[in-house]
Design a protein around this motif. Structure first.
Motif, PDB file in Angstrom:
ATOM      1  N   THR A  40       0.809  -1.226   0.000  1.00 50.90           N
ATOM      2  CA  THR A  40       0.000   0.000   0.000  1.00 50.90           C
ATOM      3  C   THR A  40       0.842   1.276   0.000  1.00 50.90           C
ATOM      4  OG1 THR A  40      -0.140  -0.101   2.415  1.00 50.90           O
ATOM      5  CG2 THR A  40      -1.949  -1.091   1.160  1.00 50.90           C
ATOM      6  N   VAL A  61      -3.354   4.995   6.659  1.00 48.16           N
ATOM      7  CA  VAL A  61      -3.630   3.760   5.930  1.00 48.16           C
ATOM      8  C   VAL A  61      -2.583   2.713   6.272  1.00 48.16           C
ATOM      9  CG1 VAL A  61      -3.767   2.730   3.622  1.00 48.16           C
ATOM     10  CG2 VAL A  61      -4.804   4.969   4.052  1.00 48.16           C
ATOM     11  N   SER A 100      -9.920  -7.059   3.249  1.00 48.81           N
ATOM     12  CA  SER A 100      -9.396  -6.629   1.949  1.00 48.81           C
ATOM     13  C   SER A 100     -10.531  -6.246   1.009  1.00 48.81           C
ATOM     14  CB  SER A 100      -8.553  -7.751   1.328  1.00 48.81           C
ATOM     15  OG  SER A 100      -7.445  -8.076   2.142  1.00 48.81           O
ATOM     16  N   CYS A 103     -11.715  -2.901   2.044  1.00 47.97           N
ATOM     17  CA  CYS A 103     -10.792  -1.875   1.556  1.00 47.97           C
ATOM     18  C   CYS A 103     -11.063  -1.552   0.089  1.00 47.97           C
ATOM     19  CB  CYS A 103      -9.346  -2.345   1.709  1.00 47.97           C
ATOM     20  SG  CYS A 103      -8.733  -2.444   3.406  1.00 47.97           S
ATOM     21  N   SER A 106     -14.183   0.629  -0.360  1.00 47.09           N
ATOM     22  CA  SER A 106     -14.304   1.808   0.503  1.00 47.09           C
ATOM     23  C   SER A 106     -14.551   3.058  -0.337  1.00 47.09           C
ATOM     24  CB  SER A 106     -13.037   1.993   1.343  1.00 47.09           C
ATOM     25  OG  SER A 106     -12.864   0.928   2.243  1.00 47.09           O
ATOM     26  N   LEU A 112     -11.646   3.328   4.572  1.00 45.32           N
ATOM     27  CA  LEU A 112     -10.464   2.569   4.172  1.00 45.32           C
ATOM     28  C   LEU A 112      -9.548   2.347   5.380  1.00 45.32           C
ATOM     29  CD1 LEU A 112      -8.599   1.280   2.077  1.00 45.32           C
ATOM     30  CD2 LEU A 112      -7.741   3.564   1.526  1.00 45.32           C
ATOM     31  N   ARG A 116      -8.545  -1.182   7.074  1.00 45.46           N
ATOM     32  CA  ARG A 116      -7.145  -1.566   7.285  1.00 45.46           C
ATOM     33  C   ARG A 116      -6.901  -1.978   8.735  1.00 45.46           C
ATOM     34  NH1 ARG A 116      -2.895  -2.865   4.275  1.00 45.46           N
ATOM     35  NH2 ARG A 116      -1.475  -1.311   5.119  1.00 45.46           N
ATOM     36  N   PHE A 178      -6.187  -4.198  -3.275  1.00 45.72           N
ATOM     37  CA  PHE A 178      -6.940  -4.926  -2.248  1.00 45.72           C
ATOM     38  C   PHE A 178      -7.745  -6.079  -2.844  1.00 45.72           C
ATOM     39  CE2 PHE A 178      -6.322  -0.578  -0.634  1.00 45.72           C
ATOM     40  CZ  PHE A 178      -5.584  -0.894   0.485  1.00 45.72           C
TER      41      PHE A 178
END
Length: 476
Positions: A40, A61, A100, A103, A106, A112, A116, A178
């Motif tokens: 990420t 994040v 995931s 995410c 999101s 998000l 996470r 993700f």
């Protein structure tokens, strides 16, 4: 050949192939949380633009994931000892995969970040159970090889993260990162369910009284510590010093509660093994120094050597690639010559590597930087593989999850500390507070002195472990 011998050989072959399948399943599961850390990072600028957020806000994040893993890792390990390691591993893979998906869909930054956080919770179960399962699923003579392969897998995940993440981001957008983790979760869940053997737990009923209060106290102290060492980069309203003091206070309350509770989260008798405590402390320092190469190094490469972002990215991949290549051979060496020799050899090579890292880049530029990594990184892998083997082998069967959780907790705390403290040491030695305005000579001097200090710290660990283990028959 008699029929009995043939049957015995067939059984051995079946067990051998089953063990390989189980180890592959654990490696696949471990690949997800290690990818989750690094994949990420490359998307942060895109997320900042997409959600119109500041750099400090978008950094959550990454921070939310690390803080969640750090907070829940011990509790996850202990729950594995109580309720079974395979079920908890599958639970972790399921949570990670579901998070995931959250995410990927999101619609705003805070959703998000929350997803996470949940993803890190699942990662805590995966990380705590993989080492524990490997240590009980294989004979003692093969544990080193298993730990080496898992160490290699972790390094591969770290190395692949920026490359895979960058490619997906360029072609499909940030959500695809993700979606990949979601698909990997489904595959990993299936493979682990099929090939990892079910355990026959025979623990006493008393251990089934889980210490919820202790878990919350330990988790809160770890979270406060994580925030304290990242406060300078996240622009929190509370200073890092205040957060650190709060972390110490809450951890003190946790220790008091563990002494008084009949069924504590952590049996403090685990820490009566003084040599194991020394190796855990060394593990913390080694990971802190390793992280410092990843966070201090780019400053020197950027301002001292004037490299581009692309060139720095390529150089940053050298360490993880070397680690991936040296992890499994390190495990085989542990099985061949023993934990003690490999651990001391690893620390010695690590010291030489850190000293080279302090000097060679300043003298020879990029080529010196690469040469130093080729010395430093295998030394770290030798130490980590032997240390993980020793810690897991010295723990009782009822403590495997706890030991795995502690190893991962020590690693995360070391990484966060290295990213904070070593950068502070480097910056403090510059005459100009604005690093972009520092001279090349000042940058080189600060870089060299920072890593010479790191080498001295590792040297203290080497001497301590050598002296303390001299008459220890268990440490071979």
């Amino acid at each position: 050949m008699t029929e009995e011998t043939a049957n015995a050989n067939a059984c051995c072959d079946e067990n051998r192939s089953f063990s390989k399948a189980a180890l592959f399943s654990l490696a696949l599961a471990l690949l997800m949380p290690t990818l989750g850390v690094s994949i990420t990072n490359v998307a942060l600028p895109e997320l900042a633009a997409r959600f119109h957020a500041s750099v400090a806000t978008v950094s959550w994040v990454v921070i939310s994931y690390l803080a969640s893993v750090t907070t829940f890792i011990i509790g996850a390990g202990v729950l594995g000892d109580i309720w079974g390691r395979k079920p908890l591993l599958l639970l972790g893979v399921g949570i990670f995969s579901f998070a995931s998906l959250l995410c990927a869909i999101s619609g705003n930054l805070w959703l998000l970040i929350a997803a996470r956080l949940v993803q890190g919770f699942g990662a805590a179960f995966i990380l705590s159970q993989t080492l524990a399962l490997a240590s009980v699923a294989f004979p003692k003579a093969k544990v080193g090889s298993a730990m080496g392969l898992l160490s290699t897998t972790a390094a591969i995940g770290t190395a692949l993260g920026p490359v895979v993440g960058g490619g997906l981001l360029h072609v499909f957008g940030w959500q695809s990162i993700f979606w990949l983790l979601f698909v990997m979760g489904g595959v990993s869940f299936t493979v682990c369910a099929l090939f990892i053997p079910n355990e026959q737990l025979k623990f006493s009923a008393t251990v089934k009284q889980y210490d919820v209060i202790g878990t919350l106290l330990l988790g809160l102290s770890c979270l406060l510590y994580a925030l304290s060492v990242t406060a300078h980069s996240t622009k929190l309203s509370v200073s890092g010093t205040v957060l650190f003091m709060l972390a110490i206070a809450v951890f003190t309350v946790f220790l008091i509660s563990q002494r008084k509770r009949r069924f504590p989260l952590i049996n403090l008798a685990f820490f009566q093994h003084k040599l194991r405590n020394l190796t855990l402390a060394a593990n913390f320092l080694v990971d802190a120094v390793a992280m410092s190469t990843l966070v201090v190094g780019p400053y020197y490469l950027t301002y001292g050597l004037g490299l581009s972002v692309m060139e720095i990215g390529m150089l940053m991949a050298v360490g993880p690639v070397v680690a991936a290549c040296s992890g499994y051979p390190s495990g085989k060496l542990v099985d061949l010559i023993g934990v003690k020799r490999v651990m001391l050899l690893g620390l010695l090579q690590l010291i030489v590597g850190v000293v080279c890292f302090a000097w060679l880049p300043v003298q020879f530029g990029v080529y010196g930087y690469i040469a130093a990594l080729f010395i430093l990184t295998p030394g770290r892998q030798l130490f980590l593989t032997s240390n993980h083997t020793f810690v897991m082998s010295s723990a009782t069967n009822q403590e495997k999850g706890l030991a795995s959780g502690i190893l991962n907790l020590v690693k995360n705390l070391g990484l966060m500390t290295g990213a904070s403290v070593m950068v502070a040491v480097f910056v403090s030695q510059l005459k100009n507070e604005n690093i972009a305005l520092a001279t090349q000579q000042d940058l080189g001097a600060a870089f060299t002195s920072t890593f010479l200090l790191a080498g001295a710290v590792i040297g203290v660990s080497l001497i301590s472990i050598y002296l303390f283990s001299a008459n220890n028959a268990e440490f071979k």
